[in-house]
Design a protein around this motif. Structure first.
Motif, PDB file in Angstrom:
ATOM      1  N   SER A  97      -7.179   3.789   5.182  1.00 31.77           N
ATOM      2  CA  SER A  97      -8.186   4.811   4.874  1.00 31.77           C
ATOM      3  C   SER A  97      -8.989   5.225   6.100  1.00 31.77           C
ATOM      4  N   ASN A 151      -8.725  -0.085  -6.811  1.00 29.59           N
ATOM      5  CA  ASN A 151      -8.016  -0.001  -5.540  1.00 29.59           C
ATOM      6  C   ASN A 151      -6.900  -1.023  -5.409  1.00 29.59           C
ATOM      7  N   LYS A 179      -4.336   1.288  -9.351  1.00 27.03           N
ATOM      8  CA  LYS A 179      -4.644   2.463  -8.519  1.00 27.03           C
ATOM      9  C   LYS A 179      -5.235   3.630  -9.314  1.00 27.03           C
ATOM     10  N   ASP A 509     -10.659   1.077  -0.228  1.00 24.76           N
ATOM     11  CA  ASP A 509      -9.222   0.874  -0.428  1.00 24.76           C
ATOM     12  C   ASP A 509      -8.708  -0.091   0.642  1.00 24.76           C
ATOM     13  N   SER A 511      -5.949  -1.223   1.780  1.00 21.91           N
ATOM     14  CA  SER A 511      -4.546  -1.116   2.189  1.00 21.91           C
ATOM     15  C   SER A 511      -4.514  -1.050   3.712  1.00 21.91           C
TER      16      SER A 511
END
Length: 572
Positions: A97, A151, A179, A509, A511
């Motif tokens: 992000s 998330n 998600k 988020d 990731s």
């Protein structure tokens, strides 16, 4: 970088790696440490021991900068040290992000991108919350829309708690798919006027910075509306405010209105007024410029009097030809603030007003007219004009039922309510750190020497403030780094405003890019990528200098010894 594992946060690991690099430097080397804060102390180069001391003071911050801006600033600072060999060591967790995969640089500076650590974990966040009306009504349900996001890759269930002025008001259950982003509507019914410090929160560990969202509102006990009549009061204008105790309407004859009371009213309605005194015209014009709103209904007959003098003075507009033919309104400005959230879903066969007789509205090209209701021939039934900080609303017909269907339609009451609501500034606010948080408030400074303070318990800061006419722009920027409720006030002043400050949700988020993805997708010249499990100082040294010959020789000796031992055993 605040996620912890085994008692260590990602920031702790990043600081450890940076410390390893600094300790390996020569005494003559210089170090410049740059964080997301872009602090004043980060613009200079430090000696080795000084750099280690500064590194130990770095803590978690809600401020974030783009990787490109960080590298560009680093390059700018490095350009001031011409005599040194330059290199950039960028240590991060490389969240998807916040780190763009397509990032590109073309400079000749050697860059080392180091993955500190990336702890993957489930996370639920409250991304934002807002009221669907421009102001909050007392003793009525006010829909509060909450955006909540899962998330993670797993289904989760949680509760959203609504807390107002430190009192729990409601609890809502929410179930989210992997998600999934969902909007929940929570009804809030306040019983008292004044500041409403609204906190929405959920319980989600270990990521907690995005579990609470703050909204602040200042609830007025009543909105005062003045109706100026040329002759008799209009029954529809008298009835429109009766059901709602939050509105107080007072009717006056236009030639007996006390001009000193004008500032007490958020909305002034001119009910078919045709004769206005010059002082009243000037006072209403000043009221508009100061942020008040005026709604003007057309005269009931062909006699305009001097109303056009007022309209031309304020907004370069006027009533023109009087038309007695029946005509239909065919469209309305759906995106205008008055119509926003008026319908959950706009009906297919919506009932628009019909005019039985009306005036044509004329305006100059510089008037900034916005047509709110338009007739089928393109002319306007209801228009809006910006006058200073206020709005002039001009209706082509009177408020009589024989002039149009507007007074009896479902449009009449909510539109007039919104005209009154919108004249009261900053009733609701929810600002976000790192997203250019600003407030535009009435300029109520006691004198030129007084300033606004943002205070909270032991905290007191003076934010940047600029005057724009009768308004004051409060630019919070980096004056606040902690989310919560703050009070904006002047010293020795009674009037205060509660301000809600929230953390940026960009890092909610969790990731991350892996090193192979980064190598493949980025376009960074002279870049080397170092994984989290590598010895950072030795790896950088090897990448800078290549593998030393003595290491090669030792490796070859060991290899030949192994071959010799194998041959001896094989020949035996």
């Amino acid at each position: 970088m605040g996620i912890e594992k085994n008692g260590l946060s990602v920031l702790d690991i990043a600081k450890t790696k940076a410390s390893e690099v600094i300790q390996k430097l020569n005494d003559a080397d210089k170090v410049q440490i740059l964080t997301n804060d872009f602090g004043f102390g980060e613009n200079r180069f430090l000696e080795k021991n000084e750099a280690l001391r500064f590194l130990s003071t770095i803590s978690i911050s809600p401020i974030s900068k783009s990787p490109y801006s960080i590298i560009e600033k680093q390059k700018l600072l490095l350009s001031s040290e011409a005599a040194f060999q330059k290199q950039i060591i960028y240590i991060s967790d490389f969240q998807k992000s916040s780190f763009p995969a397509q990032m590109k640089t073309e400079d000749s500076i050697k860059k080392f991108f180091v993955i500190a650590a990336n702890y993957s974990t489930n996370n639920i966040s409250i991304d934002t919350a807002y009221f669907e009306t421009p102001a909050i009504a007392i003793n009525e349900e006010n829909p509060l829309k909450v955006k909540i996001k899962n998330n993670s890759e797993e289904e989760v269930s949680t509760t959203i708690n609504l807390n107002v002025n430190n009192q729990l008001k409601s609890v809502s259950n929410v179930h989210l798919k992997p998600k999934e982003t969902k909007y929940e509507v929570i009804q809030y019914t306040p019983s008292n006027a004044g500041s409403q410090n609204i906190a929405l929160y959920l319980n989600d560990y270990p990521m907690t910075f995005d579990d609470t969202f703050y909204v602040s509102a200042k609830l007025n006990a009543s909105y005062s509306v003045a109706v100026l009549n040329q002759s008799n009061s209009n029954p529809f204008l008298s009835a429109v405010f009766r059901p709602n105790l939050q509105f107080k309407s007072v009717h006056f004859q236009v030639d007996h209105f006390n001009l000193s009371l004008l500032s007490d009213y958020s909305l002034v309605i001119l009910n078919s007024v045709t004769n206005m005194s010059e002082p009243l015209m000037n006072a209403l014009n000043q009221h508009l410029n100061n942020g008040g709103n005026v709604l003007c209904f057309a005269p009931t007959s062909r006699q305009l009097g001097n109303i056009n003098s007022f309209l031309n003075k304020c907004a370069s507009c006027s009533y023109a030809q009087f038309d007695t033919s029946k005509i239909y309104v065919s469209s309305f400005a759906k995106s205008h603030e008055l119509f926003k959230d008026l319908f959950v879903k706009i009906p297919e066969n919506i009932d628009l007003p019909i005019a039985y007789h009306h005036y044509e509205i004329n305006s100059s090209s510089l008037s900034g007219e916005q047509k709110l209701f338009s007739f089928s021939n393109g002319t306007s039934f209801l228009s809006s004009f910006s006058v200073g900080n206020g709005k002039l609303y001009l209706c082509a017909s009177s408020a009589e039922s024989n002039a149009s269907t507007f007074p009896k339609s479902y449009w009449f009451l909510p539109l007039i309510y919104k005209m009154a609501y919108s004249a009261v500034p900053n009733t609701i606010n929810a600002l976000t750190i790192n997203k250019n948080p600003q407030l535009l408030i009435p300029n109520n400074k006691i004198n030129d020497k007084t300033v606004y303070h943002l205070v909270s318990q032991q905290f007191d800061a003076i934010p940047e403030q600029r005057t724009f006419g009768n308004k004051m722009l409060i630019n919070i920027n980096n004056a606040i780094t902690q989310a919560g409720f703050y009070t904006l006030k002047q010293a020795n002043a009674n009037d205060t405003l509660s301000v809600a400050i929230n953390y940026d949700r960009d890092e909610s988020d969790l990731s991350y890019w892996n090193i192979d993805e980064l190598k493949k997708m980025t376009h960074l010249k002279n870049a080397e990528w170092i994984n989290s499990n590598a010895n950072i100082s030795e790896t950088i040294f090897d990448l800078q200098n290549g593998i030393p010959l003595w290491k090669v020789c030792i490796s070859l000796v060991l290899l030949f010894l192994l071959i010799e031992m194998g041959l001896i055993r094989f020949m035996k």
